[in-house]
Design a protein around this motif. Structure first.
Motif, PDB file in Angstrom:
ATOM      1  N   LYS A 178       0.818  -1.215   0.000  1.00  0.00           N
ATOM      2  CA  LYS A 178       0.000   0.000   0.000  1.00  0.00           C
ATOM      3  C   LYS A 178       0.853   1.266   0.000  1.00  0.00           C
ATOM      4  O   LYS A 178       0.576   2.213  -0.731  1.00  0.00           O
ATOM      5  N   GLU A 179       1.888   1.299   0.839  1.00  0.00           N
ATOM      6  CA  GLU A 179       2.739   2.490   0.927  1.00  0.00           C
ATOM      7  C   GLU A 179       3.465   2.735  -0.391  1.00  0.00           C
ATOM      8  O   GLU A 179       3.529   3.867  -0.880  1.00  0.00           O
ATOM      9  N   THR A 180       4.020   1.685  -0.988  1.00  0.00           N
ATOM     10  CA  THR A 180       4.705   1.826  -2.269  1.00  0.00           C
ATOM     11  C   THR A 180       3.732   2.275  -3.348  1.00  0.00           C
ATOM     12  O   THR A 180       4.058   3.154  -4.160  1.00  0.00           O
ATOM     13  N   ALA A 181       2.535   1.712  -3.369  1.00  0.00           N
ATOM     14  CA  ALA A 181       1.526   2.104  -4.357  1.00  0.00           C
ATOM     15  C   ALA A 181       1.206   3.595  -4.240  1.00  0.00           C
ATOM     16  O   ALA A 181       1.077   4.290  -5.262  1.00  0.00           O
TER      17      ALA A 181
ATOM     18  N   GLU B 182       3.276   5.899  -3.013  1.00  0.00           N
ATOM     19  CA  GLU B 182       4.483   6.639  -3.389  1.00  0.00           C
ATOM     20  C   GLU B 182       4.648   6.768  -4.897  1.00  0.00           C
ATOM     21  O   GLU B 182       5.192   7.745  -5.376  1.00  0.00           O
ATOM     22  N   ILE B 183       4.165   5.784  -5.647  1.00  0.00           N
ATOM     23  CA  ILE B 183       4.291   5.843  -7.107  1.00  0.00           C
ATOM     24  C   ILE B 183       2.983   6.266  -7.774  1.00  0.00           C
ATOM     25  O   ILE B 183       2.817   6.123  -8.988  1.00  0.00           O
ATOM     26  N   SER B 184       2.052   6.779  -6.961  1.00  0.00           N
ATOM     27  CA  SER B 184       0.773   7.328  -7.438  1.00  0.00           C
ATOM     28  C   SER B 184      -0.118   6.305  -8.141  1.00  0.00           C
ATOM     29  O   SER B 184      -0.867   6.658  -9.047  1.00  0.00           O
ATOM     30  N   TRP B 185      -0.048   5.053  -7.707  1.00  0.00           N
ATOM     31  CA  TRP B 185      -0.980   4.046  -8.228  1.00  0.00           C
ATOM     32  C   TRP B 185      -2.320   4.142  -7.509  1.00  0.00           C
ATOM     33  O   TRP B 185      -3.334   3.726  -8.042  1.00  0.00           O
ATOM     34  N   VAL B 186      -2.283   4.642  -6.268  1.00  0.00           N
ATOM     35  CA  VAL B 186      -3.508   4.854  -5.480  1.00  0.00           C
ATOM     36  C   VAL B 186      -3.378   6.197  -4.775  1.00  0.00           C
ATOM     37  O   VAL B 186      -2.290   6.725  -4.615  1.00  0.00           O
ATOM     38  N   THR B 187      -4.512   6.725  -4.352  1.00  0.00           N
ATOM     39  CA  THR B 187      -4.507   7.949  -3.553  1.00  0.00           C
ATOM     40  C   THR B 187      -5.244   7.681  -2.257  1.00  0.00           C
ATOM     41  O   THR B 187      -6.022   6.733  -2.156  1.00  0.00           O
ATOM     42  N   ASP B 188      -5.017   8.498  -1.273  1.00  0.00           N
ATOM     43  CA  ASP B 188      -5.681   8.336   0.025  1.00  0.00           C
ATOM     44  C   ASP B 188      -7.110   8.784  -0.028  1.00  0.00           C
ATOM     45  O   ASP B 188      -7.552   9.554  -0.778  1.00  0.00           O
TER      46      ASP B 188
END
Length: 68
Positions: free
Chosen positions: A57-60, A62-68
């Motif tokens: 989740k954190e890596t995703a 960081e690389i903008s694959w997901v947003t909060d």
């Protein structure tokens, strides 16, 4: 950001593919930015291939694959 310590061991929880797993060890996959599969609190092994890794989740985020 890398998810391992100076000794190359995955850092809990961000360096674990499945940090909520019960029991925690052994893990069966590596978080992609840790590169190693945690077997115990002090031991790990290199991921066999990309198929044995996951994007956590954190890596995703960081690389903008997901947003909060």
């Amino acid at each position: 950001l890398d998810k391992y310590d100076a000794g190359g061991q995955p850092v809990y929880p961000r360096g674990y593919a499945h940090p909520d797993r019960k029991p925690l060890y052994p893990q069966h996959r590596a978080e992609i930015m840790a590169g190693r599969v945690p077997l115990s609190p002090t031991q790990s092994k290199m991921a066999y291939s990309l198929r044995s890794t996951v994007v956590g989740k954190e890596t995703a985020r960081e690389i903008s694959w997901v947003t909060d």
